[in-house]
Design a protein around this motif. Sequence first.
Motif, mmCIF file in Angstrom:
data_model
loop_
_atom_site.group_PDB
_atom_site.id
_atom_site.type_symbol
_atom_site.label_atom_id
_atom_site.label_comp_id
_atom_site.label_asym_id
_atom_site.label_seq_id
_atom_site.Cartn_x
_atom_site.Cartn_y
_atom_site.Cartn_z
ATOM 1 N N LYS A 33 3.012 84.278 -0.779
ATOM 2 C CA LYS A 33 3.161 83.796 -2.269
ATOM 3 C C LYS A 33 4.254 83.129 -2.394
ATOM 4 O O LYS A 33 5.337 83.432 -1.296
ATOM 5 C CB LYS A 33 2.884 85.438 -2.516
ATOM 6 C CG LYS A 33 1.922 86.312 -2.573
ATOM 7 C CD LYS A 33 2.612 88.204 -2.891
ATOM 8 C CE LYS A 33 1.039 88.795 -4.079
ATOM 9 N NZ LYS A 33 0.058 87.572 -4.669
ATOM 10 N N THR A 34 4.300 81.976 -3.760
ATOM 11 C CA THR A 34 5.778 81.665 -3.651
ATOM 12 C C THR A 34 5.788 81.614 -5.094
ATOM 13 O O THR A 34 4.467 81.850 -5.741
ATOM 14 C CB THR A 34 4.803 80.072 -3.418
ATOM 15 O OG1 THR A 34 4.331 79.270 -3.746
ATOM 16 C CG2 THR A 34 5.184 79.848 -1.723
ATOM 17 N N PHE A 35 6.880 80.919 -5.655
ATOM 18 C CA PHE A 35 6.775 80.993 -6.790
ATOM 19 C C PHE A 35 7.611 79.212 -7.149
ATOM 20 O O PHE A 35 7.799 78.432 -5.993
ATOM 21 C CB PHE A 35 7.813 81.925 -7.513
ATOM 22 C CG PHE A 35 9.037 81.736 -6.815
ATOM 23 C CD1 PHE A 35 10.099 81.415 -8.040
ATOM 24 C CD2 PHE A 35 9.540 82.959 -6.051
ATOM 25 C CE1 PHE A 35 12.074 81.666 -7.446
ATOM 26 C CE2 PHE A 35 10.987 82.537 -5.469
ATOM 27 C CZ PHE A 35 12.225 82.070 -6.560
ATOM 28 N N LEU A 39 13.860 84.256 -3.883
ATOM 29 C CA LEU A 39 13.652 85.087 -5.386
ATOM 30 C C LEU A 39 15.294 86.294 -4.651
ATOM 31 O O LEU A 39 14.876 86.807 -3.295
ATOM 32 C CB LEU A 39 12.642 85.945 -5.054
ATOM 33 C CG LEU A 39 12.152 87.158 -6.393
ATOM 34 C CD1 LEU A 39 12.233 85.682 -7.572
ATOM 35 C CD2 LEU A 39 11.265 86.793 -6.613
ATOM 36 N N GLU A 47 3.091 90.317 -9.864
ATOM 37 C CA GLU A 47 2.945 89.315 -10.596
ATOM 38 C C GLU A 47 3.277 88.711 -11.711
ATOM 39 O O GLU A 47 3.623 87.687 -12.115
ATOM 40 C CB GLU A 47 1.097 89.400 -11.013
ATOM 41 C CG GLU A 47 0.343 87.866 -11.746
ATOM 42 C CD GLU A 47 0.685 86.959 -10.504
ATOM 43 O OE1 GLU A 47 0.692 86.015 -10.974
ATOM 44 O OE2 GLU A 47 0.540 87.690 -9.425
ATOM 45 N N LEU A 49 9.066 83.773 -1.200
ATOM 46 C CA LEU A 49 9.583 84.936 -2.238
ATOM 47 C C LEU A 49 10.760 85.243 -1.210
ATOM 48 O O LEU A 49 11.825 85.935 -1.889
ATOM 49 C CB LEU A 49 8.792 86.066 -1.952
ATOM 50 C CG LEU A 49 6.936 86.053 -2.808
ATOM 51 C CD1 LEU A 49 7.092 87.441 -3.300
ATOM 52 C CD2 LEU A 49 7.602 85.201 -4.124
ATOM 53 N N ASN A 78 8.202 81.915 -13.067
ATOM 54 C CA ASN A 78 7.517 80.333 -12.974
ATOM 55 C C ASN A 78 8.007 79.680 -14.299
ATOM 56 O O ASN A 78 7.294 78.591 -14.283
ATOM 57 C CB ASN A 78 6.282 80.490 -12.515
ATOM 58 C CG ASN A 78 5.379 80.669 -11.097
ATOM 59 O OD1 ASN A 78 6.705 80.337 -10.308
ATOM 60 N ND2 ASN A 78 4.461 81.149 -11.230
ATOM 61 N N ILE A 87 6.375 87.526 -10.815
ATOM 62 C CA ILE A 87 6.330 85.490 -10.134
ATOM 63 C C ILE A 87 6.298 85.058 -11.481
ATOM 64 O O ILE A 87 6.719 83.498 -10.869
ATOM 65 C CB ILE A 87 5.295 85.346 -9.185
ATOM 66 C CG1 ILE A 87 5.159 86.175 -7.812
ATOM 67 C CG2 ILE A 87 5.158 84.318 -8.878
ATOM 68 C CD1 ILE A 87 4.444 86.763 -7.113
#
Length: 489
Positions: A103-105, A252, A459, A249, A466, A462
């Motif tokens: 997972k990324t943002f 974060l 979600e 992540l 974003n 994230i």
Amino acid sequence: MKSNLVKINPADNVAVAVSDIKKGYTEGDIIALDDIPFAHKILLEDLKAGDNVIKYGYPIGHVTCDVKKGSYIHSHNLHTNLSDKLEYTFSGNNAYSPVKSDKTFNGYLRSDGRVGIRNEIWIIPTVGCVNKTAIELERRFSNIGDGCDGVFAYAHQFGCSQLGDDQDNTRKILASLVQHPNAGGVLVVSLGCENTNLETFKKYLGNVDESRVKFMVCQDVEDEIEHGSRLIEEIYNTIKNDRRQPVGLDKLVVGYKCGGSDAFSGITANALCGVVNERLTSCGATTILTEVPEMFGAEQILMERSENINVFQKQVEMINGFKEYFFSHGVACYENPSPGNHDGGITTLEEKSLGCVQKGGKSVVTDVLAYGETATHNGLNLLTGPGNDIVSVTNLVCAGAQIILFTTGRGTSLGAAVPTVKISSNTALYNRKANWIDFNAGDILNGADVNALADDLLELIIETANGKKTKNEINNYRDISIFKDGVIM
């Protein structure tokens, strides 16, 4: 028939009412001997005076008289077990081994390696005397243009007439705001004659990018509004070309806070945050839990999860040191919860604390931070500071949190200087204050799957990282407050 009583842990001898219960109500072998308000406690077995009341599997205090099964348990018959500083025993190391997530943002990568989730211009007064100047500059740039997420002034009352550690704390907090990655640029506004003047303050900042951080001394310019406006335009011309890029992540940083809690906070919203915290720390994200007085009575749970002896010792120093802060002012360390907490069904500080620490889940504690210190360790960090809502969220921001998950059972409009995701502990609050609340954890009381809700909340985190705006951003509810512990000259 739907159950109106929730027993959190098999070891508990109280249950929580999920609706108002009238005297005579029967469920299983429990007959209510009193009216039990929504979110308050009913006793599940007879107790003698001095016996412990168990909730979350731990004592939350003792009954002050003999009490019969089915009785209402609250401040009239329950008292804290908390007392002075304690001695603690290290229970062993706990391995922290995060695994990189797919997972990324999309964030703004800053020159120091940190990542912002907003590209804003912040106006930071060094002293309260220039608050109105900062606020007027914010007003002038309310629609600054593309490439900047907004211009925001963070007024406060300090920066002068302080001494010692109290003055030092103010400077550390203000410096951390200037250096925060959500601020693509900063205008520092000084009066000129204050204790925290620019010459002194710059020592706390170290090296800065002077195309992004500008300084103004109001006593040295003819028109501070016009001069400040020119500086903000210069900052905007630098940051407007910043672009988001995908990052993992592990970049974060999430802060946790609860305010206006009720008895469901520890069952729903805080517990849900705990599941999300475990997911975040497992992939290398940095998370921060603060409100030290709301660890009193639950601190051993956190100590048992220390990564090593050094982290354990720092926890002991944090807990006993904060108790000493209370004692130094002639105040008992258990004079909490607040009237709103009492109305929401929370009776003792142990009960509040046991619910509060649920936000950390079962994550390993990797570091303990002093007030005004920035997190540098991945995993769960504990941050020294009080429970006061505005002071706490400011503390979290200055420790590096790009986003704050704020759980509440009674509701609050408060927002931090960073996106503040409000999570309701009950559906009634979510429905009543839709303009405040971003996410409802109250569905857990109706049987919703916690893991599915954790997926949804992750979600939302994230999406917020974003660029999706939280309710506090939409409402422009943003505040800071600095911890005050010292004389004013």
